[in-house]
Design an enzyme around this catalytic site. Structure first.
Site, PDB file in Angstrom:
ATOM      1  CG  HIS A  53      42.550  40.295  37.818  1.00 50.83           C
ATOM      2  ND1 HIS A  53      41.284  40.729  38.120  1.00 50.83           N
ATOM      3  CD2 HIS A  53      43.232  40.279  38.984  1.00 50.83           C
ATOM      4  CE1 HIS A  53      41.200  40.972  39.419  1.00 50.83           C
ATOM      5  NE2 HIS A  53      42.378  40.705  39.974  1.00 50.83           N
ATOM      6  CB  ALA A  54      46.500  35.865  37.301  1.00 50.31           C
TER       7      ALA A  54
END
Length: 139
Positions: A53-54
């Site tokens: 994820h970011a």
């Protein structure tokens, strides 16, 4: 917007003593944010990947408290891998950087210090959505 070029290893204070070493982290002193959340990953089965994820705004510091692992960072254009295996090194991550944590050794413990409390709306969990956001911000 920050990016991969701002991510780096931070050498944390290390006090050496024959009885055992001590390291510490003070928010806004050793890292560029106040610490609002701490969590850690442990008992990770062999071959597993964490992350994926970011964050839109969140900043983090990742520390290998025990054992080792690799952190693959991706800003939508470039990738860079950091190997963490010392508890006195922290990997500083800015916002808008996709991360995958891989190659956990047996007994590894990954501690993460975060600049904000948990907020699901701050996450990109789909890589394609992340890439599209990065492209829009570079226009």
């Amino acid at each position: 917007m920050s990016g991969l070029h701002d991510c780096c290893i931070i050498d944390l204070p290390k006090i050496t003593d024959p009885r055992g070493n001590l390291s510490f982290i003070e928010g806004a002193q050793h890292i560029p944010f106040e610490i609002r959340r701490v969590y850690y990953l442990y008992d990770i089965p062999g071959g597993e990947t964490r992350g994926g994820h970011a964050h839109k705004e969140l900043q983090q510091l990742i520390v290998a408290m025990s054992g080792s692992f690799d952190v693959i960072l991706d800003d939508g254009y470039n990738k860079k891998t950091f190997s963490l295996n010392r508890s006195y090194y922290g990997l500083y991550l800015t916002n808008m950087v996709w991360r995958e944590i891989v190659n956990f050794s047996t007994g590894a413990v990954c501690m993460v210090l975060a600049s904000e409390h948990y907020d699901e709306s701050d996450y990109f969990r789909d890589y394609r959505e992340f890439r599209n956001a990065v492209k829009e911000w570079h226009i």
